[in-house]
Scaffold this active site. Structure first.
Site, PDB file in Angstrom:
ATOM      1  CG  ASN A   1      -2.052   1.479   0.992  1.00 25.14           C
ATOM      2  OD1 ASN A   1      -1.635   1.970   0.581  1.00 25.14           O
ATOM      3  ND2 ASN A   1      -2.105   1.705   2.840  1.00 25.14           N
TER       4      ASN A   1
ATOM      5  CE  LYS B   1       0.047   3.505   4.519  1.00 22.92           C
ATOM      6  NZ  LYS B   1       0.624   3.505   6.599  1.00 22.92           N
TER       7      LYS B   1
ATOM      8  CG  HIS C   1      -5.656   2.231   5.026  1.00 22.62           C
ATOM      9  ND1 HIS C   1      -5.415   2.830   5.924  1.00 22.62           N
ATOM     10  CD2 HIS C   1      -4.673   1.134   5.137  1.00 22.62           C
ATOM     11  CE1 HIS C   1      -4.141   2.589   6.542  1.00 22.62           C
ATOM     12  NE2 HIS C   1      -3.672   1.616   5.860  1.00 22.62           N
TER      13      HIS C   1
ATOM     14  CD  GLU D   1      -2.506   5.213   6.647  1.00 18.93           C
ATOM     15  OE1 GLU D   1      -2.750   5.168   5.619  1.00 18.93           O
ATOM     16  OE2 GLU D   1      -1.615   4.893   7.955  1.00 18.93           O
TER      17      GLU D   1
ATOM     18  CD  GLU E   1      -3.273  -2.336   7.166  1.00 19.11           C
ATOM     19  OE1 GLU E   1      -2.610  -2.921   6.579  1.00 19.11           O
ATOM     20  OE2 GLU E   1      -3.949  -1.418   7.395  1.00 19.11           O
TER      21      GLU E   1
ATOM     22  N   GLY F   1       2.714   1.886  11.115  1.00 19.09           N
ATOM     23  CA  GLY F   1       3.997   2.716  10.824  1.00 19.09           C
ATOM     24  C   GLY F   1       4.653   3.375  11.978  1.00 19.09           C
TER      25      GLY F   1
ATOM     26  CB  SER G   1       5.182  -2.260  11.871  1.00 17.59           C
ATOM     27  OG  SER G   1       4.665  -1.267  12.076  1.00 17.59           O
TER      28      SER G   1
END
Ligand code: PGA
Length: 252
Positions: free
Chosen positions: A10, A12, A96, A98, A168, A174, A213
């Site tokens: 991904n 992003k 996602h 985010e 996730e 991250g 991660s």
């Protein structure tokens, strides 16, 4: 039940068209003909056409990172399923964390997006996961249950296995803080059990990725877990050798 592992990068909001083409040139010699792992790249809208063109004929499949559920309409800044389908993308990452956190994507949106993608023959990668505070409060299973049940509510029982679910945990994205193998296995097995409440055979076939991660040096351990069928990879998917290392981990 054997499920083909699925490793997706991904990107992003990274990579211009030129960056994306350079990445593909680096990845194809390393992984372009892998046939025992499904490989995906989730690419910014602007580079989708270039990546579809440069990966054509290889094992690499191409995904968008968002889509709107409506066929068309007054939704400034949004992109429809038909617009993506016209580019020959294989699917779309939806939900996602985010997008849920910064752009207000809700379970009600996902309930419309997932079946709309399937109706168009595109593969949804549906992301779910709990925050740090929710895990600390012992709410992980409740959060995952709500997301899985609501987001898949309007998918026909016999289509459930066409969806890939990405587990996730938000605290692992991250941050360099990876879920332990036990945490990843438990959460992915729980997600499978929630799907099995609707249709056990489909639950046995559905692929569940772990994301958060993932790196070349922890991939084999995570991807070797019984209910973890692949990975959704952010930071470590920005360099071809690193993503190829994770793909190797899925074959170990
Ligand atoms: P990360 O991101 O691998 O950089 O933790 C994962 C993701 O957001 O899909």
């Amino acid at each position: 039940m054997s499920r083909t592992p699925f490793v997706a990068g991904n990107w992003k909001m990274h990579k211009t068209i030129a960056d994306a083409e350079a990445f593909v040139s680096g990845l194809l010699p390393l992984a372009g003909d892998v046939d025992d792992v499904q490989i995906g790249l989730a690419v910014p809208f602007t580079a989708l056409q270039a990546v579809v063109d440069s990966t054509r004929g290889s094992a690499v499949r191409v995904y968008a990172q968002n889509v709107h559920w409506a066929e068309h309409g007054a939704y400034t800044g949004e992109v429809s399923i038909a617009m993506l389908d016209e580019l020959d993308v294989h699917g779309v990452v939806v939900g996602h964390s985010e997008r849920r956190q910064y752009f207000n994507e809700t379970d009600a949106d996902l309930r419309k997006k997932v079946p709309a993608l399937l109706a168009a023959g595109l593969e949804p990668i549906l992301c779910v996961g709990e925050s740090d505070a929710q895990r600390e409060a012992g709410e992980t299973e409740q959060v995952l249950r709500t997301q899985v049940v609501e987001d898949l509510a309007d998918v026909a029982d016999e289509d459930l296995a066409k969806v890939t679910v990405a587990y996730e945990p938000i605290w692992a994205i991250g941050t360099g803080k990876v879920a332990t193998p036990q945490q990843a296995q438990d959460a992915c097995a729980f997600i499978r059990s929630v799907i099995a409440e609707r249709f056990a055979e489909q639950a046995a076939q559905v692929r569940i990725q772990y994301g958060g991660s993932v790196k070349p040096d922890n991939a084999a351990e995570l991807l070797g877990l019984p209910d973890v069928d692949g990975a959704l990879v952010g930071g470590a998917a920005l360099e071809p050798a690193s993503l190829a290392g994770i793909i190797d981990g899925a074959r170990a």
